[in-house]
Design a protein around this motif. Sequence first.
Motif, PDB file in Angstrom:
ATOM      1  N   HIS A  52       0.867  -1.177   0.000  1.00  0.00           N
ATOM      2  CA  HIS A  52       0.000   0.000   0.000  1.00  0.00           C
ATOM      3  C   HIS A  52       0.908   1.232   0.000  1.00  0.00           C
ATOM      4  N   THR A  54       1.589   4.337   1.101  1.00  0.00           N
ATOM      5  CA  THR A  54       1.175   5.271   2.145  1.00  0.00           C
ATOM      6  C   THR A  54       2.414   5.996   2.688  1.00  0.00           C
ATOM      7  N   GLU A  56       3.605   5.689   5.583  1.00  0.00           N
ATOM      8  CA  GLU A  56       4.400   4.739   6.375  1.00  0.00           C
ATOM      9  C   GLU A  56       5.268   3.899   5.442  1.00  0.00           C
ATOM     10  N   THR A  57       4.657   3.456   4.331  1.00  0.00           N
ATOM     11  CA  THR A  57       5.420   2.675   3.346  1.00  0.00           C
ATOM     12  C   THR A  57       6.549   3.525   2.768  1.00  0.00           C
ATOM     13  N   ASP A 126       2.262  -7.393  -0.376  1.00  0.00           N
ATOM     14  CA  ASP A 126       1.189  -7.299   0.614  1.00  0.00           C
ATOM     15  C   ASP A 126      -0.044  -7.902  -0.057  1.00  0.00           C
ATOM     16  N   ASN A 342     -10.163   0.497   5.812  1.00  0.00           N
ATOM     17  CA  ASN A 342      -9.206   1.311   6.578  1.00  0.00           C
ATOM     18  C   ASN A 342      -8.239   2.070   5.670  1.00  0.00           C
ATOM     19  N   LEU A 343      -7.962   1.523   4.500  1.00  0.00           N
ATOM     20  CA  LEU A 343      -7.051   2.222   3.585  1.00  0.00           C
ATOM     21  C   LEU A 343      -7.813   2.996   2.518  1.00  0.00           C
ATOM     22  N   GLU A 347      -6.507   6.368   6.475  1.00  0.00           N
ATOM     23  CA  GLU A 347      -5.102   6.384   6.062  1.00  0.00           C
ATOM     24  C   GLU A 347      -4.362   5.105   6.415  1.00  0.00           C
ATOM     25  N   GLY A 348      -5.130   4.025   6.679  1.00  0.00           N
ATOM     26  CA  GLY A 348      -4.459   2.786   7.080  1.00  0.00           C
ATOM     27  C   GLY A 348      -4.046   2.860   8.536  1.00  0.00           C
ATOM     28  N   HIS A 349      -3.197   1.921   8.944  1.00  0.00           N
ATOM     29  CA  HIS A 349      -2.804   1.871  10.354  1.00  0.00           C
ATOM     30  C   HIS A 349      -1.913   3.061  10.704  1.00  0.00           C
ATOM     31  N   MET A 354       2.939   0.667  12.323  1.00  0.00           N
ATOM     32  CA  MET A 354       3.649   0.260  11.105  1.00  0.00           C
ATOM     33  C   MET A 354       5.153   0.300  11.333  1.00  0.00           C
ATOM     34  N   PHE A 358       7.222  -2.573   9.624  1.00  0.00           N
ATOM     35  CA  PHE A 358       8.192  -2.253   8.574  1.00  0.00           C
ATOM     36  C   PHE A 358       9.631  -2.407   9.062  1.00  0.00           C
TER      37      PHE A 358
HETATM   38  N1  ADE Z   1      -1.536  -1.654   5.893  1.00  0.00           N
HETATM   39  C1  ADE Z   1      -2.383  -1.174   6.805  1.00  0.00           C
HETATM   40  N2  ADE Z   1      -2.098   0.093   7.128  1.00  0.00           N
HETATM   41  C2  ADE Z   1      -1.028   0.449   6.378  1.00  0.00           C
HETATM   42  C3  ADE Z   1      -0.271   1.646   6.270  1.00  0.00           C
HETATM   43  N3  ADE Z   1      -0.539   2.717   7.000  1.00  0.00           N
HETATM   44  N4  ADE Z   1       0.746   1.634   5.402  1.00  0.00           N
HETATM   45  C4  ADE Z   1       1.011   0.530   4.677  1.00  0.00           C
HETATM   46  N5  ADE Z   1       0.350  -0.605   4.730  1.00  0.00           N
HETATM   47  C5  ADE Z   1      -0.673  -0.655   5.590  1.00  0.00           C
END
Ligand code: ADE
Length: 418
Positions: A52, A54, A56-57, A126, A342-343, A347-349, A354, A358
């Motif tokens: 994903h 994002t 965080e990624t 993922d 959630n995504l 904005e996902g977790h 994360m 990660f």
């Molecule tokens: N999967 C769930 N939440 C995420 C995030 N914030 N970034 C990347 N992958 C996710």
Amino acid sequence: MVKHHVKDLNLAPQGKKRIEWADNDMPVLRKIRERFEKDQPLAGMRMSACLHVTAETANLARTLKAGGADLVLVASNPLSTQDDVAASLVKDYDISVFAIRGEDHKTYYEHIRTAIEHNPQITMDDGADLVSTLHAEYPDKLKNVKGSMEETTTGIIRLRAMHRDGALKIPVFAVNDAETKYLFDNRYGTGQSTVDGIIRATDFLVAGKKVVVAGYGWCGKGFAMRMKGMGANVIVTEVHPIRALEAAMDGFWVMPMSEAAKIGDLFVTITGDIHVIRKEHFERMKDGAIVANSGHFNVEINIDDLEALAKEKHENVRNNVDEYVLQDGRRIFLLAQGRLINLAAAEGHPASVMDMSFATQALTTEYALKNDLPVAVHDVPAEIENWISLAKLETMGIQIDELTEEQKQYLSSWEMGT
Ligand code: ADE
């Protein structure tokens, strides 16, 4: 500029701010990035990641690049890309990204093929779309791949099925199954971000509502726990007897979906399985029922059944909400087209959770490159998990006890009893 296919590079300034904001809450990953920058453990390694896209990624991608990886990043879901983050990765961090929020199926797979044509030595997935396409369409490229990391439960299920069928040709790591991942990301991450997505989409008041949670794995547990905490009456549906028992003893109502369908105000699937909510369930739902999915793929809700039952469909009655009007006038609201709520709607977790997932990905990447492993689904080494847990505790200002010599001896002996 690096090769890319993103929505609009002018979005980069906003994306950069979000990446930096997330980085504030990712101290363990940052610590790894600082070491990677010095030691260059991934120097010259070609890597393709399907995640994903994002904020965080983005910080994981920065970490892999800091370690010397030549990285291509593509989306692991057509609806989860944060376009501003994708733009910033290209413009500010020189990382090749192929991902556009809302991309169609054809573009989604073109991007995955671009990642494979990068000739990776290491891959990261993922949901296992990259690895399964690699095996199905590019068998000649498999010999270059030293290892692959898998982030999510659904992906692990697919990879284990491939291994059982003798189809798997590369070593893979079940990152999802690391305790530093599922105990926190699946439980607290999915728990919170699913609530976030539903509330952003609907402005739903949780207190006093009947919320049906399909699936009591770690993600379902997290979401059910959060709903209970916010005052909902939570009903769990399960197919697994031990999990059903656990849900009952955790204080939730447990019943088949056919019964729950009649009473729920909100239904959320988090099972990893197909058609968990289907025709016979829609037929019993109350007027105004809301249906959402937080599992990886958009197969948990049988949308074809809903389309067939409806006499009218009104798209986007609110952002991420489609209204279906059934023959008798009852309305059912489907969130985010059944894609992971959630995504798609939030904005996902949060970054803080994360951080551990990660960090596990980054350190397992380093391990996979250093070690020659047989074709199998491997666990993340315990020393990686221990290092990450200790590092996270340290950043939280939490200290723990150490075993005394006497305790170590006691725990490794069998002679002492009653
Ligand atoms: N999967 C769930 N939440 C995420 C995030 N914030 N970034 C990347 N992958 C996710």
